[in-house]
Design a protein around this motif. Structure first.
Motif, PDB file in Angstrom:
ATOM      1  N   MET A 159       0.841  -1.194   0.000  1.00  0.00           N
ATOM      2  CA  MET A 159       0.000   0.000   0.000  1.00  0.00           C
ATOM      3  C   MET A 159       0.877   1.246   0.000  1.00  0.00           C
ATOM      4  SD  MET A 159      -3.052   1.010   2.684  1.00  0.00           S
ATOM      5  CE  MET A 159      -3.949  -0.490   2.271  1.00  0.00           C
ATOM      6  N   LYS A 160       0.474   2.243  -0.785  1.00  0.00           N
ATOM      7  CA  LYS A 160       1.229   3.486  -0.870  1.00  0.00           C
ATOM      8  C   LYS A 160       0.297   4.683  -0.691  1.00  0.00           C
ATOM      9  CE  LYS A 160       4.800   1.830  -4.103  1.00  0.00           C
ATOM     10  NZ  LYS A 160       5.932   1.933  -3.153  1.00  0.00           N
ATOM     11  N   THR A 161       0.857   5.784  -0.219  1.00  0.00           N
ATOM     12  CA  THR A 161       0.165   7.071  -0.224  1.00  0.00           C
ATOM     13  C   THR A 161       0.827   7.940  -1.287  1.00  0.00           C
ATOM     14  OG1 THR A 161      -0.328   6.901   2.139  1.00  0.00           O
ATOM     15  CG2 THR A 161      -0.527   9.066   1.119  1.00  0.00           C
ATOM     16  N   LEU A 162       0.055   8.353  -2.261  1.00  0.00           N
ATOM     17  CA  LEU A 162       0.572   9.115  -3.386  1.00  0.00           C
ATOM     18  C   LEU A 162      -0.028  10.519  -3.390  1.00  0.00           C
ATOM     19  CD1 LEU A 162       0.242   6.497  -6.304  1.00  0.00           C
ATOM     20  CD2 LEU A 162       2.141   6.797  -4.708  1.00  0.00           C
ATOM     21  N   GLU A 163       0.779  11.496  -3.751  1.00  0.00           N
ATOM     22  CA  GLU A 163       0.260  12.824  -4.040  1.00  0.00           C
ATOM     23  C   GLU A 163       0.397  13.054  -5.545  1.00  0.00           C
ATOM     24  OE1 GLU A 163       2.443  15.724  -1.868  1.00  0.00           O
ATOM     25  OE2 GLU A 163       4.360  15.316  -2.872  1.00  0.00           O
ATOM     26  N   PHE A 164      -0.577  13.732  -6.117  1.00  0.00           N
ATOM     27  CA  PHE A 164      -0.576  13.913  -7.567  1.00  0.00           C
ATOM     28  C   PHE A 164      -0.972  15.332  -7.932  1.00  0.00           C
ATOM     29  CE2 PHE A 164      -4.991  13.084  -6.687  1.00  0.00           C
ATOM     30  CZ  PHE A 164      -5.671  13.904  -7.574  1.00  0.00           C
ATOM     31  N   GLU A 165      -0.598  15.688  -9.152  1.00  0.00           N
ATOM     32  CA  GLU A 165      -0.973  16.980  -9.722  1.00  0.00           C
ATOM     33  C   GLU A 165      -1.249  16.783 -11.203  1.00  0.00           C
ATOM     34  OE1 GLU A 165       0.822  21.545 -10.129  1.00  0.00           O
ATOM     35  OE2 GLU A 165       1.983  19.963  -9.141  1.00  0.00           O
ATOM     36  N   TYR A 166      -2.352  17.322 -11.669  1.00  0.00           N
ATOM     37  CA  TYR A 166      -2.720  17.246 -13.088  1.00  0.00           C
ATOM     38  C   TYR A 166      -3.078  18.657 -13.535  1.00  0.00           C
ATOM     39  CZ  TYR A 166      -5.349  15.968 -17.324  1.00  0.00           C
ATOM     40  OH  TYR A 166      -5.805  15.862 -18.617  1.00  0.00           O
ATOM     41  N   ASN A 167      -2.382  19.143 -14.546  1.00  0.00           N
ATOM     42  CA  ASN A 167      -2.637  20.495 -15.041  1.00  0.00           C
ATOM     43  C   ASN A 167      -2.880  20.445 -16.551  1.00  0.00           C
ATOM     44  OD1 ASN A 167      -2.567  23.453 -14.182  1.00  0.00           O
ATOM     45  ND2 ASN A 167      -1.259  23.496 -15.986  1.00  0.00           N
ATOM     46  N   TYR A 168      -4.057  20.910 -16.935  1.00  0.00           N
ATOM     47  CA  TYR A 168      -4.473  20.931 -18.345  1.00  0.00           C
ATOM     48  C   TYR A 168      -4.672  22.387 -18.752  1.00  0.00           C
ATOM     49  CZ  TYR A 168      -7.744  20.410 -22.301  1.00  0.00           C
ATOM     50  OH  TYR A 168      -8.383  20.499 -23.511  1.00  0.00           O
ATOM     51  N   LYS A 169      -3.959  22.812 -19.813  1.00  0.00           N
ATOM     52  CA  LYS A 169      -4.009  24.206 -20.251  1.00  0.00           C
ATOM     53  C   LYS A 169      -4.162  24.266 -21.762  1.00  0.00           C
ATOM     54  CE  LYS A 169      -1.342  28.539 -20.013  1.00  0.00           C
ATOM     55  NZ  LYS A 169      -0.098  29.163 -19.491  1.00  0.00           N
ATOM     56  N   VAL A 170      -5.131  25.054 -22.209  1.00  0.00           N
ATOM     57  CA  VAL A 170      -5.333  25.275 -23.637  1.00  0.00           C
ATOM     58  C   VAL A 170      -5.266  26.773 -23.915  1.00  0.00           C
ATOM     59  CG1 VAL A 170      -6.825  24.915 -25.628  1.00  0.00           C
ATOM     60  CG2 VAL A 170      -6.839  23.265 -23.776  1.00  0.00           C
ATOM     61  N   LYS A 171      -4.387  27.159 -24.842  1.00  0.00           N
ATOM     62  CA  LYS A 171      -4.314  28.548 -25.296  1.00  0.00           C
ATOM     63  C   LYS A 171      -4.946  28.647 -26.681  1.00  0.00           C
ATOM     64  CE  LYS A 171       0.069  29.577 -22.956  1.00  0.00           C
ATOM     65  NZ  LYS A 171       1.488  30.004 -23.169  1.00  0.00           N
ATOM     66  N   PHE A 172      -5.799  29.647 -26.867  1.00  0.00           N
ATOM     67  CA  PHE A 172      -6.432  29.901 -28.158  1.00  0.00           C
ATOM     68  C   PHE A 172      -5.817  31.155 -28.763  1.00  0.00           C
ATOM     69  CE2 PHE A 172      -9.478  27.944 -25.257  1.00  0.00           C
ATOM     70  CZ  PHE A 172      -9.912  26.848 -25.974  1.00  0.00           C
ATOM     71  N   ASP A 173      -5.575  31.143 -30.078  1.00  0.00           N
ATOM     72  CA  ASP A 173      -4.959  32.325 -30.688  1.00  0.00           C
ATOM     73  C   ASP A 173      -5.958  33.457 -30.938  1.00  0.00           C
ATOM     74  OD1 ASP A 173      -6.321  31.213 -32.794  1.00  0.00           O
ATOM     75  OD2 ASP A 173      -4.595  31.044 -34.139  1.00  0.00           O
ATOM     76  N   ASN A 174      -7.247  33.191 -30.654  1.00  0.00           N
ATOM     77  CA  ASN A 174      -8.278  34.219 -30.662  1.00  0.00           C
ATOM     78  C   ASN A 174      -9.210  33.970 -29.481  1.00  0.00           C
ATOM     79  OD1 ASN A 174      -8.061  35.897 -33.277  1.00  0.00           O
ATOM     80  ND2 ASN A 174      -7.891  33.790 -34.023  1.00  0.00           N
ATOM     81  N   GLU A 175      -9.909  35.008 -29.056  1.00  0.00           N
ATOM     82  CA  GLU A 175     -10.848  34.821 -27.965  1.00  0.00           C
ATOM     83  C   GLU A 175     -12.056  34.003 -28.427  1.00  0.00           C
ATOM     84  OE1 GLU A 175     -11.894  38.580 -26.182  1.00  0.00           O
ATOM     85  OE2 GLU A 175     -10.302  38.321 -24.689  1.00  0.00           O
ATOM     86  N   ILE A 176     -12.488  33.093 -27.569  1.00  0.00           N
ATOM     87  CA  ILE A 176     -13.652  32.266 -27.851  1.00  0.00           C
ATOM     88  C   ILE A 176     -14.703  32.520 -26.767  1.00  0.00           C
ATOM     89  CG2 ILE A 176     -12.234  30.487 -28.952  1.00  0.00           C
ATOM     90  CD1 ILE A 176     -12.764  28.832 -26.296  1.00  0.00           C
ATOM     91  N   ASP A 177     -15.916  32.041 -26.977  1.00  0.00           N
ATOM     92  CA  ASP A 177     -16.938  32.088 -25.939  1.00  0.00           C
ATOM     93  C   ASP A 177     -17.840  30.870 -26.074  1.00  0.00           C
ATOM     94  OD1 ASP A 177     -18.732  32.654 -28.035  1.00  0.00           O
ATOM     95  OD2 ASP A 177     -18.631  34.812 -27.684  1.00  0.00           O
ATOM     96  N   GLN A 178     -18.839  30.792 -25.210  1.00  0.00           N
ATOM     97  CA  GLN A 178     -19.764  29.660 -25.205  1.00  0.00           C
ATOM     98  C   GLN A 178     -19.011  28.315 -25.160  1.00  0.00           C
ATOM     99  OE1 GLN A 178     -23.115  30.363 -25.018  1.00  0.00           O
ATOM    100  NE2 GLN A 178     -22.419  32.499 -24.942  1.00  0.00           N
ATOM    101  N   HIS A 179     -18.021  28.263 -24.319  1.00  0.00           N
ATOM    102  CA  HIS A 179     -17.131  27.093 -24.213  1.00  0.00           C
ATOM    103  C   HIS A 179     -17.761  26.045 -23.295  1.00  0.00           C
ATOM    104  CE1 HIS A 179     -12.790  25.596 -23.084  1.00  0.00           C
ATOM    105  NE2 HIS A 179     -13.528  24.666 -23.647  1.00  0.00           N
ATOM    106  N   GLN A 180     -18.125  24.901 -23.854  1.00  0.00           N
ATOM    107  CA  GLN A 180     -18.679  23.786 -23.091  1.00  0.00           C
ATOM    108  C   GLN A 180     -17.585  22.727 -22.910  1.00  0.00           C
ATOM    109  OE1 GLN A 180     -21.990  24.319 -22.375  1.00  0.00           O
ATOM    110  NE2 GLN A 180     -21.936  26.164 -23.659  1.00  0.00           N
ATOM    111  N   PHE A 181     -17.346  22.284 -21.687  1.00  0.00           N
ATOM    112  CA  PHE A 181     -16.260  21.323 -21.456  1.00  0.00           C
ATOM    113  C   PHE A 181     -16.748  20.117 -20.675  1.00  0.00           C
ATOM    114  CE2 PHE A 181     -16.009  24.472 -18.041  1.00  0.00           C
ATOM    115  CZ  PHE A 181     -16.009  23.674 -16.918  1.00  0.00           C
ATOM    116  N   GLN A 182     -15.985  19.026 -20.818  1.00  0.00           N
ATOM    117  CA  GLN A 182     -16.251  17.767 -20.121  1.00  0.00           C
ATOM    118  C   GLN A 182     -14.914  17.190 -19.679  1.00  0.00           C
ATOM    119  OE1 GLN A 182     -17.386  13.780 -22.109  1.00  0.00           O
ATOM    120  NE2 GLN A 182     -19.365  14.707 -21.605  1.00  0.00           N
TER     121      GLN A 182
END
Length: 258
Positions: free
Chosen positions: A1-24
């Motif tokens: 048995m182990k105790t783990l610490e984790f980090e997950y970082n998801y980044k998206v850059k758009f070259d123009n501004e967007i809106d009405q962004h639906q995510f899952q």
């Protein structure tokens, strides 16, 4: 048995501004047969509310909307988990859907021949043997395949990434009537998300990592599982923009033992 610490970082850059962004998003781990959540914190930029719902495979799925204009979307989660080789609970349900092929896991004649040639006297021995043989057959080549590459095509080319190794193993197992599911998650030392396979033998799942030719043990954290990659996409979305808009995506993963 182990105790783990984790980090997950998801980044998206758009070259123009967007809106009405639906995510899952499916990148927050949950309690499972071999893992237990101790602590979870997550942040979204731009700030918005999310709703947690289970998908058809029981994966916790976080959905939301960023309606105002923005050029960057960031999802950051970190936490602590207990992981174990020994099941932490008695839930070992295997649904019939894991017996059937998908477009990504349909076996070619070559995979069928490979599966039959490497069958041993029990399903469990067969599953382990197939994992070893696939690792020998394949060469890990980043960028050689994409999310639409089938198990048959990757097996023929003898190159791919963890997703392809998993699809090939699933294809061979299901051909031999051994139920198998695709798993997406994280592991110590990887620096990125990873994929492996759960194979159902007797009355329980065994956890196989054909890319690293080993058991997916307590060094691994599961995020989602399903029939194939398409059921386990960790982050996807739709947005409103007129014209062309290019995206630059970055994913950073870190898992350490405490």
């Amino acid at each position: 048995m182990k105790t783990l610490e984790f980090e997950y970082n998801y980044k998206v850059k758009f070259d123009n501004e967007i809106d009405q962004h639906q995510f899952q998003l499916r990148c927050i781990p949950r309690d499972g047969t071999h893992q237990k959540v101790l602590d979870i914190h997550y942040e979204i930029t731009p700030k918005t509310k999310v709703t947690r719902i289970p998908d058809g495979f029981g994966n916790p799925t976080y959905v939301g909307s960023c309606l105002d204009a923005h050029s960057v979307f960031i999802f950051h989660v970190k936490g602590k988990m207990i992981t174990s080789n020994i099941p932490l609970n008695d839930s070992h349900t295997c649904y019939p859907i894991y017996k059937y092929f998908t477009k990504l896991t349909e076996p070619s004649d070559a995979i069928k021949k490979f599966a039959k040639e490497n069958t041993l006297d029990t399903d469990e021995k067969t599953a382990w043997n197939l994992m070893h043989k696939i690792n020998e057959h394949m060469h890990y080549v980043p960028g050689s395949t994409d999310n639409t590459t089938t198990a048959a095509n990757a097996f023929q080319s003898k190159k791919g990434v963890c997703q392809d190794y998993a699809h090939i193993l699933i294809s061979a197992l299901r051909y031999l009537h051994i139920p198998a599911r695709y798993v997406a998650g994280m592991m110590i030392g990887e620096g990125a998300t990873h994929a492996w396979v759960d194979a159902y033998v007797k009355d329980h799942f065994i956890h196989l990592d054909p890319t690293n030719n080993c058991e997916a043990d307590e060094k691994y954290i599961k995020l989602s599982h399903g029939r194939d990659f398409n059921d386990c996409i960790l982050d996807k979305g739709l947005f409103n923009f007129t014209g062309q808009c290019h995206q630059d995506m970055e994913v950073y993963v870190k898992v350490n033992e405490i």
